[in-house]
Every structure is written in C-alpha cells, then in structure tokens.
Design a protein around this motif. Structure first.
Motif, PDB file in Angstrom:
ATOM      1  N   ASN A  92      22.381   4.259  -7.507  1.00  0.00           N
ATOM      2  CA  ASN A  92      23.551   4.114  -6.647  1.00  0.00           C
ATOM      3  C   ASN A  92      24.377   2.884  -7.001  1.00  0.00           C
ATOM      4  O   ASN A  92      25.610   2.896  -6.881  1.00  0.00           O
ATOM      5  CB  ASN A  92      23.121   4.049  -5.184  1.00  0.00           C
ATOM      6  N   LYS A  93      23.701   1.814  -7.433  1.00  0.00           N
ATOM      7  CA  LYS A  93      24.380   0.563  -7.765  1.00  0.00           C
ATOM      8  C   LYS A  93      24.780   0.495  -9.239  1.00  0.00           C
ATOM      9  O   LYS A  93      25.341  -0.504  -9.684  1.00  0.00           O
ATOM     10  CB  LYS A  93      23.475  -0.633  -7.432  1.00  0.00           C
ATOM     11  N   ASP A  94      24.471   1.542  -9.977  1.00  0.00           N
ATOM     12  CA  ASP A  94      24.777   1.597 -11.410  1.00  0.00           C
ATOM     13  C   ASP A  94      24.144   0.431 -12.167  1.00  0.00           C
ATOM     14  O   ASP A  94      24.747  -0.160 -13.060  1.00  0.00           O
ATOM     15  CB  ASP A  94      26.284   1.611 -11.642  1.00  0.00           C
ATOM     16  N   ILE A  95      22.910   0.104 -11.789  1.00  0.00           N
ATOM     17  CA  ILE A  95      22.142  -0.919 -12.499  1.00  0.00           C
ATOM     18  C   ILE A  95      21.332  -0.217 -13.593  1.00  0.00           C
ATOM     19  O   ILE A  95      20.596   0.736 -13.307  1.00  0.00           O
ATOM     20  CB  ILE A  95      21.202  -1.667 -11.539  1.00  0.00           C
ATOM     21  N   PRO A  96      21.460  -0.634 -14.842  1.00  0.00           N
ATOM     22  CA  PRO A  96      20.784   0.045 -15.948  1.00  0.00           C
ATOM     23  C   PRO A  96      19.282   0.196 -15.731  1.00  0.00           C
ATOM     24  O   PRO A  96      18.603  -0.753 -15.309  1.00  0.00           O
ATOM     25  CB  PRO A  96      21.102  -0.854 -17.138  1.00  0.00           C
ATOM     26  N   ILE A  97      18.789   1.391 -16.052  1.00  0.00           N
ATOM     27  CA  ILE A  97      17.393   1.751 -15.764  1.00  0.00           C
ATOM     28  C   ILE A  97      16.617   2.013 -17.044  1.00  0.00           C
ATOM     29  O   ILE A  97      17.037   2.790 -17.903  1.00  0.00           O
ATOM     30  CB  ILE A  97      17.343   3.017 -14.886  1.00  0.00           C
ATOM     31  N   LEU A  98      15.463   1.366 -17.154  1.00  0.00           N
ATOM     32  CA  LEU A  98      14.476   1.667 -18.181  1.00  0.00           C
ATOM     33  C   LEU A  98      13.262   2.257 -17.463  1.00  0.00           C
ATOM     34  O   LEU A  98      12.695   1.620 -16.573  1.00  0.00           O
ATOM     35  CB  LEU A  98      14.069   0.398 -18.944  1.00  0.00           C
ATOM     36  N   ALA A  99      12.883   3.482 -17.817  1.00  0.00           N
ATOM     37  CA  ALA A  99      11.803   4.168 -17.123  1.00  0.00           C
ATOM     38  C   ALA A  99      10.442   3.757 -17.666  1.00  0.00           C
ATOM     39  O   ALA A  99      10.239   3.706 -18.885  1.00  0.00           O
ATOM     40  CB  ALA A  99      11.971   5.681 -17.251  1.00  0.00           C
ATOM     41  N   ILE A 100       9.514   3.459 -16.765  1.00  0.00           N
ATOM     42  CA  ILE A 100       8.144   3.124 -17.155  1.00  0.00           C
ATOM     43  C   ILE A 100       7.172   4.044 -16.419  1.00  0.00           C
ATOM     44  O   ILE A 100       7.533   4.722 -15.477  1.00  0.00           O
ATOM     45  CB  ILE A 100       7.795   1.652 -16.862  1.00  0.00           C
ATOM     46  N   GLU A 118       0.824  -1.212   0.000  1.00  0.00           N
ATOM     47  CA  GLU A 118       0.000   0.000   0.000  1.00  0.00           C
ATOM     48  C   GLU A 118       0.850   1.250   0.000  1.00  0.00           C
ATOM     49  O   GLU A 118       0.434   2.307  -0.478  1.00  0.00           O
ATOM     50  CB  GLU A 118      -0.920  -0.006   1.223  1.00  0.00           C
ATOM     51  N   THR A 119       2.076   1.143   0.513  1.00  0.00           N
ATOM     52  CA  THR A 119       2.932   2.321   0.658  1.00  0.00           C
ATOM     53  C   THR A 119       4.164   2.242  -0.246  1.00  0.00           C
ATOM     54  O   THR A 119       5.212   2.811   0.079  1.00  0.00           O
ATOM     55  CB  THR A 119       3.384   2.477   2.118  1.00  0.00           C
ATOM     56  N   PHE A 120       4.064   1.548  -1.365  1.00  0.00           N
ATOM     57  CA  PHE A 120       5.215   1.384  -2.241  1.00  0.00           C
ATOM     58  C   PHE A 120       5.731   2.746  -2.713  1.00  0.00           C
ATOM     59  O   PHE A 120       4.965   3.600  -3.157  1.00  0.00           O
ATOM     60  CB  PHE A 120       4.857   0.532  -3.448  1.00  0.00           C
ATOM     61  N   ASP A 121       7.050   2.920  -2.614  1.00  0.00           N
ATOM     62  CA  ASP A 121       7.700   4.172  -2.984  1.00  0.00           C
ATOM     63  C   ASP A 121       8.667   3.912  -4.145  1.00  0.00           C
ATOM     64  O   ASP A 121       9.783   3.432  -3.923  1.00  0.00           O
ATOM     65  CB  ASP A 121       8.459   4.739  -1.790  1.00  0.00           C
ATOM     66  N   PRO A 122       8.270   4.215  -5.381  1.00  0.00           N
ATOM     67  CA  PRO A 122       9.139   3.944  -6.532  1.00  0.00           C
ATOM     68  C   PRO A 122      10.503   4.615  -6.452  1.00  0.00           C
ATOM     69  O   PRO A 122      11.493   4.081  -6.959  1.00  0.00           O
ATOM     70  CB  PRO A 122       8.330   4.496  -7.714  1.00  0.00           C
ATOM     71  N   LEU A 123      10.566   5.772  -5.804  1.00  0.00           N
ATOM     72  CA  LEU A 123      11.817   6.524  -5.751  1.00  0.00           C
ATOM     73  C   LEU A 123      12.912   5.751  -5.025  1.00  0.00           C
ATOM     74  O   LEU A 123      14.093   5.857  -5.369  1.00  0.00           O
ATOM     75  CB  LEU A 123      11.586   7.876  -5.077  1.00  0.00           C
ATOM     76  N   VAL A 124      12.536   4.959  -4.034  1.00  0.00           N
ATOM     77  CA  VAL A 124      13.524   4.170  -3.291  1.00  0.00           C
ATOM     78  C   VAL A 124      14.226   3.186  -4.223  1.00  0.00           C
ATOM     79  O   VAL A 124      15.459   3.027  -4.174  1.00  0.00           O
ATOM     80  CB  VAL A 124      12.845   3.406  -2.135  1.00  0.00           C
ATOM     81  N   ILE A 125      13.467   2.542  -5.088  1.00  0.00           N
ATOM     82  CA  ILE A 125      14.039   1.559  -6.007  1.00  0.00           C
ATOM     83  C   ILE A 125      14.852   2.259  -7.092  1.00  0.00           C
ATOM     84  O   ILE A 125      15.945   1.810  -7.459  1.00  0.00           O
ATOM     85  CB  ILE A 125      12.934   0.699  -6.631  1.00  0.00           C
ATOM     86  N   LEU A 126      14.346   3.363  -7.597  1.00  0.00           N
ATOM     87  CA  LEU A 126      15.075   4.131  -8.602  1.00  0.00           C
ATOM     88  C   LEU A 126      16.437   4.567  -8.057  1.00  0.00           C
ATOM     89  O   LEU A 126      17.469   4.400  -8.719  1.00  0.00           O
ATOM     90  CB  LEU A 126      14.260   5.357  -9.019  1.00  0.00           C
ATOM     91  N   GLU A 127      16.458   5.110  -6.855  1.00  0.00           N
ATOM     92  CA  GLU A 127      17.704   5.602  -6.277  1.00  0.00           C
ATOM     93  C   GLU A 127      18.683   4.469  -6.009  1.00  0.00           C
ATOM     94  O   GLU A 127      19.895   4.634  -6.174  1.00  0.00           O
ATOM     95  CB  GLU A 127      17.412   6.380  -4.995  1.00  0.00           C
ATOM     96  N   GLU A 128      18.186   3.282  -5.627  1.00  0.00           N
ATOM     97  CA  GLU A 128      19.083   2.152  -5.399  1.00  0.00           C
ATOM     98  C   GLU A 128      19.740   1.717  -6.706  1.00  0.00           C
ATOM     99  O   GLU A 128      20.935   1.400  -6.748  1.00  0.00           O
ATOM    100  CB  GLU A 128      18.319   0.990  -4.772  1.00  0.00           C
TER     101      GLU A 128
END
Length: 328
Positions: free
Chosen positions: A220-228, A207-217
């Motif tokens: 920080n870990k330099d894991i390639p990001i595809l934005a949805i 109920e309280t999922f925060d997308p920003l936490v996952i994006l920032e991780e």
C-alpha cells in the motif's frame, strides 16, 4: 531471467541468491559446492546477492567474496545486514560500522548497495513472546531505531559505504507499522511471503505475528519488497533435509512441515514439486521485486531457476493456495 522494478537499484532479477544456504544455515554443503552455486546463479542472470554476517559466522560473505574474484561486479548488487539490537551504550554507529567493515573484508569490497537491520523491531515497553531476556541483543526498540539507527544509516550513506538501507519485516506488528509510516521509511523491506503465511521459528517476538499485515502495508505504501522464506525454512518442500536443533528453537518449522501436507498433495496433483510451487507463489505476489533463495547447492538452485521460467501462477491457482490454509 525476468527483471523487475526495484526502486533503490532500478531493476533486479526476479530471483536473488541468498546467503543462508551458502552459510550452511539450511544444512551442510562444501565450500566448493557453494562457490559453484554462486557461479551458476550469476551465469543464469541473477544479479542480486543477499548475505549477512550471521550466515555461518561470515562464511556466506566469504563465499561470495571468493566467488566474485576476477568477475566484473559492475552489474551486480550486494546486500548485507547487521543485527544491531538495542545497545545499552548507544554506540549504534560504531556497531554498524564495525560490522560493515568486517563484511567488506569478507566480501573483498569497499561498499554494499543495501544494508539491512537484521534485528527485529519492538516498541520500547514491549515484552517479547520468547527470548525476552535477550531483547537487547535480538530486538531494536523504536526509540533506538528512530534516534540512533536511522541517523547511523544515513551517516554511512554520506560516507559512501552503503547506497541504501532497509529493515526486515518481522517483529512486533505495531512497531513495524510505525516504522513503515515514518517520515524516513526504509528503502526496502524483506517480507515473509509463503502460502502458510508463517515466519516459523523466527517469529519469537510475537506469538501471533501475521506476515501478511506487513506485506500489505508495504504494498500500500509502495515500499520495495524483497520476499523471504518462500519455502518457510523447508516446511514447503518435499522433505526436511536437516535435523531439528537440539535446543528446540526451530520446532515451529517442523510443525509447519506437518501442517503443509495438503500443500504437498496439491503440488503433486498439479505435477510440480512443492519447492517449485512455493517459489512460484512468492513470485506471483504483487509488488514483490525479487524472491530471495535459501539454496545451498546447485541442485536446489536449478529447481528454483526452472520454477522462475514457468512463470507466475494464475489468479485461480493463487486463490486455491491461499484458501488451502485459510480454511483450516
């Protein structure tokens, strides 16, 4: 179109054509219009197509397969997905392989460049906020992910059926952070990126999922990001052009549309359409390799292509958008 670094493939177009619109997830379109939309995307430099069996029960994959007939795919990259869940009989490889085999048939291909897990990650004893009775279908437990999913992905790589594998950055925060910090991290993660910082209806695990936490991780870990979800299922556009689902499943998306009224007002003040501004916001987020579009026709695609040519937002503009909802 701008090309951006994307570790698995080297470079990607800043925009990716997603399969949700092609599969009529975001409203009706015709097969002819969908085919023309794919052709338009390719002609304007988009070199990554992101589809899934769930988009129109194979329709999006079939559209892409038909659109690519007679075209060179040498410089194109294809992503598809599989909703693995947590199979009670532990046949993860068989499920993945069967799904992939059908995807190959739909696409007219023998390999895809990226295969993503389409189910959401949870800890083994976690109780989902919604649809917990369907957790085996909709969610993948961490033990299943580590013990079965990753080995199955790696087996598919060795068999030459996929080049890389990844996950969707949505589910239980703790489970996702554990996966991102594992010794075998995903080659790519689809992260939710929008000014509302909302996953809308698909945030049914927490109920309280925060997308920003996952994006920032991932950053920080330099894991390639595809934005949805750049426009959050239509909530950040001028108007919702579909009716709410009879089940009420997507009610949060329509709630987000009402919440986003200040965003539409600001877009008007800045002389830009809401959809254009939302896509430029996602394109401006650091380390986003490509923004996946959910367009269903050429008109919507044209608006996104124009937005990309306008360039990134300034730091002040980004802060203004972030503060728009942070202060509410």
């Amino acid at each position: 179109m701008e090309r951006r670094k994307f570790k698995p493939f080297g470079e990607l177009s800043a925009l990716t054509l997603g399969g949700g619109g092609l599969g009529q997830v975001w409203g009706k379109t015709s097969r002819e219009e969908a085919l023309e939309t794919v052709a338009m995307a390719l002609d304007h430099g988009i070199n990554h197509l992101d589809v899934a069996p769930m988009y129109g029960r194979g329709e999006a994959e079939s559209v892409v397969g038909e659109a690519l007939k007679g075209r060179s795919v040498e410089d194109l990259y294809i992503t598809t997905k599989c909703q693995i869940g947590t199979p009670a009989d532990h046949n993860v490889y068989e499920k993945l392989n069967a799904s992939l085999t059908q995807s190959f048939k739909n696409l007219g291909m023998e390999k895809v460049n990226l295969l993503l897990m389409h189910s959401q990650l949870i800890e083994d004893d976690y109780e989902m906020f919604r649809f917990n009775e369907h957790r085996e279908k909709n969610a993948t437990t961490l033990s299943c992910y580590f013990d079965e999913v990753i080995p199955a992905f790696e087996r598919l790589k060795k068999e030459g059926k996929i080049d890389h594998w990844g996950i969707g950055g949505i589910g239980q925060k703790e489970a996702l952070l554990t996966a991102l910090n594992h010794e075998s991290p995903p080659a790519a993660v689809q992260c939710i990126v929008n000014p509302l910082n909302s996953a809308g209806a698909i945030a049914y695990v927490s109920e309280t999922f925060d997308p920003l936490v996952i994006l920032e991780e991932c950053q920080n870990k330099d894991i390639p990001i595809l934005a949805i979800r750049a426009v959050q299922a239509g909530a950040l556009t001028a108007a919702m052009d579909r009716q709410p689902h009879a089940s009420g499943f997507d009610a949060k998306d329509f709630d987000d549309f009402l919440k986003a009224a200040p965003f539409r007002q600001l877009a008007q003040e800045w002389g830009e359409s809401p959809a254009s501004l939302a896509h430029r916001y996602a394109l401006s987020v650091p380390k986003v390799s490509s923004v996946i579009l959910g367009v269903k026709n050429k008109t919507e695609l044209e608006e996104c292509l124009k937005a990309e040519t306008m360039g990134k937002l300034s730091a002040d503009e980004t802060v203004a958008l972030d503060n728009l909802f942070y202060q509410q």
